[in-house]
Every structure is written in structure tokens, then in C-alpha cells.
Design a protein around this motif. Structure first.
Motif, PDB file in Angstrom:
ATOM      1  N   LYS A   1      10.663 -36.155 -24.648  1.00  0.00           N
ATOM      2  CA  LYS A   1      11.982 -35.814 -24.109  1.00  0.00           C
ATOM      3  C   LYS A   1      12.702 -34.779 -24.953  1.00  0.00           C
ATOM      4  O   LYS A   1      13.525 -34.018 -24.448  1.00  0.00           O
ATOM      5  CB  LYS A   1      12.858 -37.073 -24.003  1.00  0.00           C
ATOM      6  CG  LYS A   1      12.346 -38.120 -23.025  1.00  0.00           C
ATOM      7  CD  LYS A   1      13.293 -39.313 -22.975  1.00  0.00           C
ATOM      8  CE  LYS A   1      12.812 -40.357 -21.983  1.00  0.00           C
ATOM      9  NZ  LYS A   1      13.729 -41.538 -21.947  1.00  0.00           N
TER      10      LYS A   1
ATOM     11  N   MET B   1      17.887 -35.776 -28.435  1.00  0.00           N
ATOM     12  CA  MET B   1      18.937 -36.307 -27.574  1.00  0.00           C
ATOM     13  C   MET B   1      19.944 -37.075 -28.427  1.00  0.00           C
ATOM     14  O   MET B   1      19.694 -37.386 -29.587  1.00  0.00           O
ATOM     15  CB  MET B   1      18.354 -37.225 -26.491  1.00  0.00           C
ATOM     16  CG  MET B   1      17.208 -36.609 -25.695  1.00  0.00           C
ATOM     17  SD  MET B   1      16.668 -37.618 -24.306  1.00  0.00           S
ATOM     18  CE  MET B   1      17.951 -37.264 -23.108  1.00  0.00           C
TER      19      MET B   1
ATOM     20  N   THR C   1      20.252 -42.933 -24.105  1.00  0.00           N
ATOM     21  CA  THR C   1      20.235 -41.551 -24.598  1.00  0.00           C
ATOM     22  C   THR C   1      20.995 -40.634 -23.654  1.00  0.00           C
ATOM     23  O   THR C   1      21.181 -40.941 -22.466  1.00  0.00           O
ATOM     24  CB  THR C   1      18.794 -41.038 -24.752  1.00  0.00           C
ATOM     25  OG1 THR C   1      18.131 -41.088 -23.481  1.00  0.00           O
ATOM     26  CG2 THR C   1      18.027 -41.855 -25.770  1.00  0.00           C
TER      27      THR C   1
ATOM     28  N   ASP D   1      21.574 -36.198 -22.976  1.00  0.00           N
ATOM     29  CA  ASP D   1      21.210 -34.832 -23.357  1.00  0.00           C
ATOM     30  C   ASP D   1      22.274 -34.240 -24.273  1.00  0.00           C
ATOM     31  O   ASP D   1      23.473 -34.500 -24.119  1.00  0.00           O
ATOM     32  CB  ASP D   1      21.064 -33.939 -22.118  1.00  0.00           C
ATOM     33  CG  ASP D   1      19.817 -34.270 -21.317  1.00  0.00           C
ATOM     34  OD1 ASP D   1      18.864 -34.814 -21.906  1.00  0.00           O
ATOM     35  OD2 ASP D   1      19.802 -33.985 -20.099  1.00  0.00           O
TER      36      ASP D   1
ATOM     37  N   GLU E   1      10.314 -30.468 -27.548  1.00  0.00           N
ATOM     38  CA  GLU E   1      10.099 -31.540 -26.582  1.00  0.00           C
ATOM     39  C   GLU E   1       9.125 -32.613 -27.058  1.00  0.00           C
ATOM     40  O   GLU E   1       9.093 -33.699 -26.493  1.00  0.00           O
ATOM     41  CB  GLU E   1       9.631 -30.946 -25.245  1.00  0.00           C
ATOM     42  CG  GLU E   1      10.604 -29.901 -24.723  1.00  0.00           C
ATOM     43  CD  GLU E   1      10.568 -29.749 -23.209  1.00  0.00           C
ATOM     44  OE1 GLU E   1       9.938 -30.585 -22.537  1.00  0.00           O
ATOM     45  OE2 GLU E   1      11.174 -28.793 -22.706  1.00  0.00           O
TER      46      GLU E   1
ATOM     47  N   ASP F   1       5.944 -40.832 -18.110  1.00  0.00           N
ATOM     48  CA  ASP F   1       6.393 -40.658 -19.487  1.00  0.00           C
ATOM     49  C   ASP F   1       5.310 -41.018 -20.504  1.00  0.00           C
ATOM     50  O   ASP F   1       5.549 -40.937 -21.714  1.00  0.00           O
ATOM     51  CB  ASP F   1       7.630 -41.529 -19.759  1.00  0.00           C
ATOM     52  CG  ASP F   1       8.832 -41.083 -18.961  1.00  0.00           C
ATOM     53  OD1 ASP F   1       8.901 -39.889 -18.604  1.00  0.00           O
ATOM     54  OD2 ASP F   1       9.725 -41.931 -18.679  1.00  0.00           O
TER      55      ASP F   1
ATOM     56  N   GLN G   1       3.085 -35.453 -23.352  1.00  0.00           N
ATOM     57  CA  GLN G   1       4.231 -36.275 -23.737  1.00  0.00           C
ATOM     58  C   GLN G   1       4.104 -36.774 -25.171  1.00  0.00           C
ATOM     59  O   GLN G   1       5.061 -37.347 -25.695  1.00  0.00           O
ATOM     60  CB  GLN G   1       4.355 -37.488 -22.797  1.00  0.00           C
ATOM     61  CG  GLN G   1       4.624 -37.146 -21.341  1.00  0.00           C
ATOM     62  CD  GLN G   1       6.065 -36.762 -21.081  1.00  0.00           C
ATOM     63  OE1 GLN G   1       6.862 -36.639 -21.996  1.00  0.00           O
ATOM     64  NE2 GLN G   1       6.408 -36.565 -19.815  1.00  0.00           N
TER      65      GLN G   1
ATOM     66  N   ARG H   1      15.364 -26.980 -20.610  1.00  0.00           N
ATOM     67  CA  ARG H   1      14.026 -27.464 -20.941  1.00  0.00           C
ATOM     68  C   ARG H   1      13.035 -26.302 -20.910  1.00  0.00           C
ATOM     69  O   ARG H   1      13.280 -25.263 -20.305  1.00  0.00           O
ATOM     70  CB  ARG H   1      13.561 -28.523 -19.921  1.00  0.00           C
ATOM     71  CG  ARG H   1      14.459 -29.735 -19.793  1.00  0.00           C
ATOM     72  CD  ARG H   1      14.364 -30.654 -20.997  1.00  0.00           C
ATOM     73  NE  ARG H   1      13.026 -31.140 -21.225  1.00  0.00           N
ATOM     74  CZ  ARG H   1      12.481 -32.204 -20.593  1.00  0.00           C
ATOM     75  NH1 ARG H   1      13.175 -32.857 -19.670  1.00  0.00           N
ATOM     76  NH2 ARG H   1      11.263 -32.588 -20.882  1.00  0.00           N
TER      77      ARG H   1
ATOM     78  N   ARG I   1       9.577 -27.249 -20.356  1.00  0.00           N
ATOM     79  CA  ARG I   1       8.466 -27.795 -19.565  1.00  0.00           C
ATOM     80  C   ARG I   1       8.325 -27.159 -18.183  1.00  0.00           C
ATOM     81  O   ARG I   1       7.185 -26.890 -17.748  1.00  0.00           O
ATOM     82  CB  ARG I   1       8.612 -29.313 -19.437  1.00  0.00           C
ATOM     83  CG  ARG I   1       7.427 -29.978 -18.741  1.00  0.00           C
ATOM     84  CD  ARG I   1       7.599 -31.491 -18.658  1.00  0.00           C
ATOM     85  NE  ARG I   1       7.519 -32.102 -19.970  1.00  0.00           N
ATOM     86  CZ  ARG I   1       6.384 -32.499 -20.548  1.00  0.00           C
ATOM     87  NH1 ARG I   1       5.228 -32.304 -19.920  1.00  0.00           N
ATOM     88  NH2 ARG I   1       6.403 -33.057 -21.729  1.00  0.00           N
TER      89      ARG I   1
END
Length: 538
Positions: A78, A81, A94, A96, A356, A418, A423, A490, A492
């Protein structure tokens, strides 16, 4: 200037290889690892400084005995955060981080990607504008020395960027200057290659036989000898480039560890290691210049504008291909797309893993070492594969592109789960090996196929276009990444572009019949040989 003796040619080749050993430190160490961390970090720091908000403290700085709230924490998959702890239930959630923007409303990481893209665009302009300069007058060595020195000094100047966060813009400007200077130096560096090839023993022997037997077959032997020697010299130069860049990267990591252990501030340590690549570039280039002769060319034709000649020749080349070899023209378009694609993977992988996947910069330096090492092995292994099964360069290239496409495809899986799909940090090591094994081969067979399609008399013009995407250069991908990061926060989603940049050109290339174009290119070279043979006979 007469032909080189074997001893003189050997010394010149040593200098030529040594310059690749020298300049590769910039893109394998500084531009891939240290400069991105420095510019991105300094820009982010300045964005927070100019805002009216305080950057949340790192949770790890607050102690490990309790779970802290309203602090920054990086979550694998992720990114960084804000961690929030419910004071009643103790439940952890969490949110952002709303990172402030730089002047002009640009995200700090988008600024980095934009500067990379602009630097490569300027580099491409320099390639075309100055591509013919090295062939005339005394500019071959003078241009190489001037461009290399300017690029090395610009890289050394990164040591002053950490002095103040407001100098983040200087980090971007230096990237443009250093990248353009690297490109210009490569133009002059490559202008030595055809001269060294023609002075090689193999080519001179073939020319000698051609003088005795004035026929097309003899000239074909000369062309074959030139291509073989050119490939040999280029491959050895690339190998020494990998060795030089990787060695500098390992040394820089050691220096970084020592500086941090001695208590140096992180950004200062990054500035020093970035500058170390400049010192490496300048130092080994000096010894390369001691071995490289001037190799003066003919004077400029009176009617030639040296700065527009490259653009005129590029236009004429593309117009010729459009009229006579449409499939070669289409291949050029596909080549620029897929080469930009796999180069972009290298460009954004470091920032993606850092932002990330929460990877430490030192771990990412290890990945940067793994890729070139596996690329060397992969290039050799795929060459053996081609010889074993008799595949064409095009077929191996298409297969490599499809295998490279599995990297962004695997990352896109992460949109739906996830647990995996880029990841975790462990996946990065596996994909780094996969990328390296396919990258070296894709570059080698892309160049080989590119060479097979060059019509006679246009070798320099075609390779001027080729060099735009050489040494990991990419402009379209970083621009896409900058826009995606600016819009979504992001990196990704850029994987969708990378997937398309591998798969679509690969499928189009597979459907493109290049057999006739390759045969026409060979016939044009043979016809040129027949003309020369006729002139010799006369």
C-alpha cells in the motif's frame, strides 16, 4: 589520416571500451538508484516545508512499545500511510497521506518522472541535431571530451543539492544536463566504431581479397566481416559498460553505508554517492581519452548546415522508408514503443518498490546489481537457445517481449488481491531476476533485427535513431508515470501502460512480415558492393 596499425588499433579499442566502463556509472548507479531517491526525497521535503501543515512523524521514531496514532507507517503493498488508532477500541486503521504539492501544483514524485522524461526528449533532440558532427573536422574527440566533461561535472554537482530543500529544482536541471551530455558523448563515441571496424584485420583482409576478385561475392564478404567485427566490438563495449556500472554501484553502496554509519544525514549521503558516479565518469574517461586518437574527418561541405543536417537526413530516411519499405517504417514505430516500455520498467521500478513496497534504498541497490548480472547471463542463454532451435531474431525478440509483459501483468493482479501481485518485497527479487534474464536478450536481438533492416548507405542515420532508446533511455513511459502519479497518487496504475507497451507491439511485430524488407536491405548492400567492384575494375 592513414589506417591504424594493429598496435594503434588495440590501444584505441582499449580507450573505446574504457569510455563505456566510465560513463555507465551514471545510468547504472546515479541515474537508476541514488539521484531518484535524492530528488524525490528533497522535493517531498520542500513540499512539506512550503505548506502550512506538519508532516506526520514516522511511527518507528516514536518507539516500538506501543501502537502509535496519527503517525506515518509504510504498509507493504500500500505504501506510506497515516496510522490511526481508535482510543476506545484500539482498532488500527489507515488513511492516505495528503502530500503537499510543489510550485505549479506538481506532485514531488511526478516532478522526478517529468524531469526524466524531459531529459530524454532533450537527449533525443541532441542525438539528431549533432549526429553528423563527429564525422567532420576535428569534432570527434573534441566533442567527446567536452560532452563527457560537462556531464561528469553536472553529476558531481549533485553533492550541493542537499544543501537546502529548495534546491530540488536543481536536481531536475542537473538530470537534464547530465543525461543530454551523456547522449551527446555517445554520439561522438559511436562515431569511432565504423572507423575501427574498417581498420580491423578481418575487414582489411576481406577488402584485400575483394581487390583481387572483383565480384559481388567478395564485397558481400567485406560487408559480412564489417557486421561481425562491429557486433564483436559493440558487445565487448556493452560488457565493459555493465562491469563499470555495476562496480561503481557496489562501491557507492559501500560508501553510503559508511557515511550513514558515521552519522551523515541521509540526503547528504545520497548527494555524495551521486557525485561519486560523476567522479568515476570523469576519472576513467580521462584515461580513455589518453588512448583515443583524434581521427579527424573531412571538412564541412560549404553548403551544409551542421545543426540542421541531422534533421534533414532523418526526414529523408523516414520518407524513403515510407515510400519503399513500409514494413521497416512500421518496425521503427514498434521498436520505439516496446524499447521505451522495457526501459520504463527500469526507470519506475525503484520508485514503485520504494513508495509502494516499503523497500529500503539499500535493498533496491541490490536489485540494481542483480539486473545487469542476470542480463549478461540471459543474453548468452538466449543466444544459445536461438542457435539450438534455429529461431530468427524476430521470433526470439517477440518471445522476450511476451515474457517481459508478465512483469506488469503480475503487478496488475495486485489490483484484485492484497496477498500477491507485486504486493511483497520478495516478489521484487524474483521479478528482478526475470527482468534481467529477458532484458539483455531483448536489447541484443532488437539491435540485431534493427541492423538487418538497414538499407545500404543509411547505417549512421538508422543507428542515430537507435541510440535514442539506448542506455535505458525512455521518455513516454516516465511521462505516463508522472501523469498517473499526479492524478491518482499511486504508481501501480502505470503497469497497465507497461503491459500494453510490451504486448501490443509484440503481437504487431509477430504479424509483421519483415522477410522481404530484410532481403531488400541485403540486396541493396550487395548492389552497393557491385558498384564499388565496377569502379575498382575501371
Amino acid at each position: 589520416m592513414g589506417a591504424m596499425t594493429p598496435e594503434e588499433l588495440k590501444r584505441e579499442l582499449q580507450g573505446w571500451y574504457l569510455y563505456d566502463f566510465a560513463n555507465s556509472a551514471f545510468f547504472q548507479a546515479a541515474a537508476t538508484v541514488f539521484i531518484p531517491f535524492l530528488v524525490d526525497g528533497i522535493a517531498t521535503k520542500y513540499a512539506w516545508q512550503r505548506s502550512s501543515r506538519d508532516q506526520p512523524e514516522l511511527c518507528s521514531n516514536l518507539g516500538d512499545n506501543v501502537t502509535h496514532t496519527n503517525c506515518r507507517k509504510c504498509f507493504e503493498g500500500k505504501g506510506e500511510m497515516v496510522q490511526i488508532v481508535d482510543p476506545i477500541t484500539g482498532a488500527v486503521s489507515t488513511m492516505d497521506i495528503d502530500t503537499p504539492e510543489l510550485p505549479g501544483g506538481i506532485d514531488p514524485t511526478s516532478f522526478l518522472f517529468t524531469m526524466i522524461s524531459i531529459s530524454v526528449l532533450f537527449q533525443a533532440i541532441a542525438f539528431i541535431s549533432l549526429g553528423t558532427l563527429g564525422d567532420y573536422g576535428d569534432y570527434r574527440k573534441r566533442g567527446l571530451v567536452a560532452a563527457s566533461t560537462a556531464g561528469g561535472v553536472a553529476t558531481c554537482a549533485y553533492v550541493i543539492v542537499p544543501a537546502d530543500a529548495s534546491l530540488y529544482w536543481l536536481g531536475g536541471v542537473l538530470m537534464i544536463v547530465a543525461n543530454v551530455c551523456l547522449g551527446v558523448s555517445v554520439v561522438f563515441y559511436n562515431s569511432y566504431l565504423p572507423l575501427m571496424v574498417d581498420d580491423s584485420e578481418e575487414v582489411r583482409d576481406a577488402i584485400g581479397k575483394c581487390g583481387k576478385e572483383s565480384d559481388v561475392e567478395s564485397e558481400r564478404n567485406v560487408i559480412d566481416a564489417q557486421e561481425a567485427v562491429s557486433s564483436e566490438y559493440s558487445s565487448k563495449g556493452q560488457m565493459w559498460g555493465y562491469v563499470g556500472g555495476t562496480t561503481c554501484l557496489v562501491l557507492s553502496v559501500i560508501v553510503l553505508l559508511v557515511l550513514v554509519a558515521l552519522g551523515a544525514e541521509w540526503f547528504w549521503a545520497l548527494g555524495v554517492t551521486s557525485a561519486l558516479s560523476g567522479v568515476w565518469w570523469l576519472g576513467f574517461a580521462y584515461f580513455a581519452f589518453q588512448r583515443l586518437p583524434h581521427r579527424p574527418g573531412p571538412p564541412f561541405p560549404a553548403a551544409m548546415n551542421v545543426y540542421t543536417e541531422g534533421w534533414r537526413k532523418t526526414y529523408r530516411l523516414l520518407a524513403l522508408l515510407w515510400r519503399t519499405e513500409l514494413n521497416t517504417f512500421y518496425f521503427l514505430i514498434l521498436f520505439f514503443i516496446f524499447s521505451d516500455g522495457y526501459s520504463t520498467i527500469s526507470t519506475i521500478a525503484v520508485m514503485f518498490a520504494y513508495h509502494e513496497l516499503c523497500m529500503d534504498p539499500l535493498l533496491l541497490a541490490l536489485i540494481a546489481i542483480i539486473v545487469p548480472l542476470t542480463a549478461v547471463f540471459g543474453g548468452y542463454a538466449w543466444l544459445r537457445f536461438q542457435k539450438r532451435f534455429g529461431w530468427s531474431s524476430k521470433s526470439v525478440l517477440v518471445l522476450n517481449l511476451m515474457l517481459l509483459a508478465l512483469i506488469p501483468l503480475w503487478g496488475c493482479v495486485g489490483f484484485f488481491t492484497d496477498d500477491y501481485g507485486l504486493q511483497t518485497q520478495g516478489e521484487m527479487y524474483v521479478l528482478a531476476v526475470w527482468f534481467g534474464l529477458c532484458l539483455g536478450s531483448a536489447q541484443a536481438f532488437g539491435r540485431a533485427l534493427f541492423s538487418e533492416l538497414i538499407p545500404a548507405g543509411h547505417e549512421a542515420d538508422m543507428f542515430a535513431l537507435f541510440e535514442i532508446t539506448d542506455k535505458g533511455s525512455s521518455w513516454l513511459g516516465p511521462m505516463v508515470a508522472a501523469a498517473v502519479r499526479q492524478r491518482t497518487g499511486r504508481i501501480r496504475p502505470t503497469l497497465f501502460y507497461l503491459l500494453a507497451a510490451m504486448v501490443l507491439p509484440g503481437l504487431a511485430l509477430q504479424a509483421l512480415d519483415l522477410t522481404e524488407s530484410i532481403e531488400n536491405a541485403r540486396r541493396s548492400k550487395s548492389a552497393r558492393g557491385a558498384v564499388k567492384d565496377t569502379e575498382l575494375a575501371i
